[in-house]
Design an enzyme around this catalytic site. Sequence first.
Site, PDB file in Angstrom:
ATOM      1  CE  LYS A  26      94.974 121.339   7.065  1.00 50.90           C
ATOM      2  NZ  LYS A  26      95.207 121.665   7.792  1.00 50.90           N
ATOM      3  N   GLY A  27      98.372 121.951   1.385  1.00 56.62           N
ATOM      4  CA  GLY A  27      99.233 120.643   0.505  1.00 56.62           C
ATOM      5  C   GLY A  27      99.896 119.502   1.489  1.00 56.62           C
ATOM      6  CD  GLU A  63     107.326 119.402   0.878  1.00 58.03           C
ATOM      7  OE1 GLU A  63     108.125 119.061  -0.099  1.00 58.03           O
ATOM      8  OE2 GLU A  63     107.008 120.349  -0.371  1.00 58.03           O
ATOM      9  CD  GLN A 117     102.187 114.278  -3.750  1.00 59.69           C
ATOM     10  OE1 GLN A 117     102.709 115.428  -3.598  1.00 59.69           O
ATOM     11  NE2 GLN A 117     100.133 114.514  -4.256  1.00 59.69           N
ATOM     12  N   GLY A 160     105.718 114.940 -10.747  1.00 57.44           N
ATOM     13  CA  GLY A 160     104.831 113.658 -10.763  1.00 57.44           C
ATOM     14  C   GLY A 160     103.243 113.451 -10.048  1.00 57.44           C
ATOM     15  CE  LYS A 207      93.119 104.723  -9.123  1.00 57.23           C
ATOM     16  NZ  LYS A 207      92.897 103.665 -10.355  1.00 57.23           N
TER      17      LYS A 207
END
Lengths: 745, 212
Positions: free
Chosen positions: A708-709, A712, A645, A475, A640
């Site tokens: 970087k992620g 989470e 997210q 997603g 976007k």
Amino acid sequence: MKFFDKVIGDPMNRVDGKLKVTGAARYSAEYQLPNLSYGVVVSSTIAKGRIRSIDSRAALRAPGVIAVISHENAIKVPGWADNEHPTEPPTGGRPLRAFYNNRVYSNGQPIAIVVADTYERARHAAMLVKAEYEEEKHETNFEKNKGKAVVPAVVKKNPKSGLADYERGKADAYKTASVRLEAEYVHPSEVHNPMELQAITAYWEADDKLIVYDKVQGTKPTQQAFANEWKIPVQNVRVISEFVGGAFGNGLHNWPHETAAIIAAKMVKRPVKVMLTREQMFFMVGYRPYTWQKIGIGADKDGRLTGIYHEAIGQTSSYEEFTESTLQQSKMMYTSPNIGTKYRLLPLDVSTPIWMRGPGEATGAFALESAIDELAFALNIDPVQLRLMNHTDTDPEKNLPWSTKYLKECIQVGAEKIGWSKRSLKPGGVRSGEWLVGYGMGVGTFGAHRGAAAVRAKLLANGSVVFQSAVTDIGPGTGTAMVQIASEHLGISPEKITFQLGNSDFPQAPNQGGSATVATVGSAVVATCQAMKERLLEMAPSADKRFANLKLEDVTFDKAHLSITRSPSVKVAYTELLKKQNLTELDVLQDSKPSQEASKYSRYSFSVHFAEVHVHPMTGQVRVKKVVSCADAGTIVNKKTAANQMIGGVTGGIGMALQEDAVMDHRFGRYVTKDLADYHVPVHADVPPVEVYFVDKPDYIVDPMGTKGLGEIAIIGVAPAITNAIFNATGKRIRELPVTPDKLI
Amino acid sequence: MSKINSRDQQSGESKSDSRRDFLKQSAVLTGAVLTPSIALKAAEAQWDEKLAEALEKIPLKLEVNGVSKSLMVEPRVTLLDLLREQLNLTGTKKGCDYGQCGACTVHVNGTRVLSCLTLAVMQDGRKVTTIEGLAEGDQLHPMQEAFLKHDGFQCGYCTPGQIMSAIACIREGHADSEEEIREYMSGNICRCGAYPNIVNAIVEVKKGGKKV
């Protein structure tokens, strides 16, 4: 470029967006195979014991039924025969084996599968299967059994594990602090409940060749797991997950219904499609575990932290150990010289939990960020100030510099955008009509992970490029981000690029999890683009001799042409080079892994969430009116999709704070909240406008794009921001999630 | 391979025998007043199963996305399963099968309905529009365009239901404010949490004033 850009403008639309808005995107249960049959899983109705017998006579007499399969007649999975631990499961322990023997370990466990020629016939016949049990006493009540928590086996095996008891300075130093508090926090089990029900269509193409269309977060790990189970060459298993209808972690593990479908397909010699029911989603495919936490925290009168002690007990199953990093944030977020953590597990007669978005870090942040807020109140210091005062410029756990950290900037911007200055230090100080108004904040952090992956790229004669990776997209918009990275690094417009994913035939990629996909697969895209540019430059002298003996840095790759940087008029199209070499395509495969240099730094993403809530004092109703989230997640590839997210994480956090609670009736060891009417998740009316801000500063230590992620940190810290805001509005400190109205009146 | 309990392994003859048995039994049934004791007997003899087998298909005429369909379906088949499993229109999604999530939303005669709570045979003679029927060739419906532009989805699974509901929401006159949109879209769950973007998409289409 401004340091903080509000996320507006025209970042690229998703490359697969048209397929999703027209209904053309195909998910695991949507492949029409010839001779398809339907499997419906029958679940156990007891929590613990043995199956005495399974009466399948009525089911077998029902129209259209092809087979009823249980431990009584299931073929033996060869990988299970001679080895108690055939695969190295991602969570330690051992996953439940479908139809392996007559043991029942949890209520809702698959005990049989009915296969029929239509879905309706299979569903009806599944109701006719009767099991008799020898029931044993079960233990499912966490609070009652809390005293039986154990040291995780993974820690016993490896005392250096990050889950081992941790002490920096003195673990109990908080007890002598001039201002101190101790508090216990409870987080109930939560169920991922992605909108797509878990589904698999399994088909044996030949006796030793398996195809599965499966809802998973990694095609390669799943391919390996099934190859091990069936003792067939890994290339004989093909896993296809082109579209995954959400997962949030529950696709990071292979579950018994998958093997049940594969066993059934082998036995009936037809493709078998299994889609779980919503009820089965509560019992079979993992959940965020019930977790009890205790925090002791102390500071001097000025607000300097002197000690944090954080203890957690997480639920797991009796047959498989699931652990997560619940206590990580407490080890490294604040400056305190004294830190202690202690992590234990409580095995119960329930199914195995699995990481759910933000995983343990989100659970842990609820306790830590609540405790910080409680301490700020005790000190009569603004929580923003307390966090800034105890901000740490190096990682106090690893004693390493951060690769990058812009948390302070995030906090400052977030405070301004939520209107923090309107907040009253004293609870209940702000009203809006009948409603009490409160403001709260919570900080989140998660490791900026990067793994190894490979990517293939094929430049075709028509000038288009096809990239391939086994990675899935649950997603976040992985394909879109990869196209953008490829476009930039190959000098080709996005419209010319296709990114194919979700197929184990494609090059290696790990699970989509732990916020690591862009850093991992994106880096492989960059490496592949680099390799392709080298090949093009090698070929370039065939078109124009002036390219001979040039290096990559002498050449510009833009608009599908190479040109010599110092004399841009010397240029040649990529497709021209293919023609010159009589090639129909140029095929490049390159892998990529993290650099050694990265290990000299501590690498984390950071976020801060600010919430404004209104609480009705008579009814206890809580309305989240506004959320501002700021993320330090390196380069943002697509503002976007990235903002989306973040909004999604906030939505999940609203559910965690106010709604989600998997309630079990311990007489039966069975959830009473087993559909979306009883297990509440946020709906449109629950989610206010969410403002998202990104620092958007690259971190080139993590990866070549500087990312970087994000997935989470979008949720970590949201729940405490909301519960802290509720305290600020009402003066009521609720330490047991979710904060339902009954707890406030 | 160990033994499978499989009807396929029975001979074709025995299967047709059982159908003949049923016809005999059903003649008895229709001649008798269906007292509870007879009903119980019927259940014991598995007549219910056989009854279902013999009477399972009912004729059904539907217009799906402008195409007339003459079908034979079991009465227990939901509109959702008919679309997905028999008509290969998998754009309509199954998210709960209990009418709680909205992923299966389609239009029947222009009104939004939850296709998982709708038996197909009850829609005889009606017009069904699914997500596949919105675009005109390559020309997307304005709501589809707006969802793309505002990124009103992530995984995409709830999206067809959200779009069908969003169009209905405007048609019903329930899209006059963001608050109202949130209320009247609350039957469509998006677990990825793209809600604010969905609301923005609906606001734009509503403001655009085009007929939806």
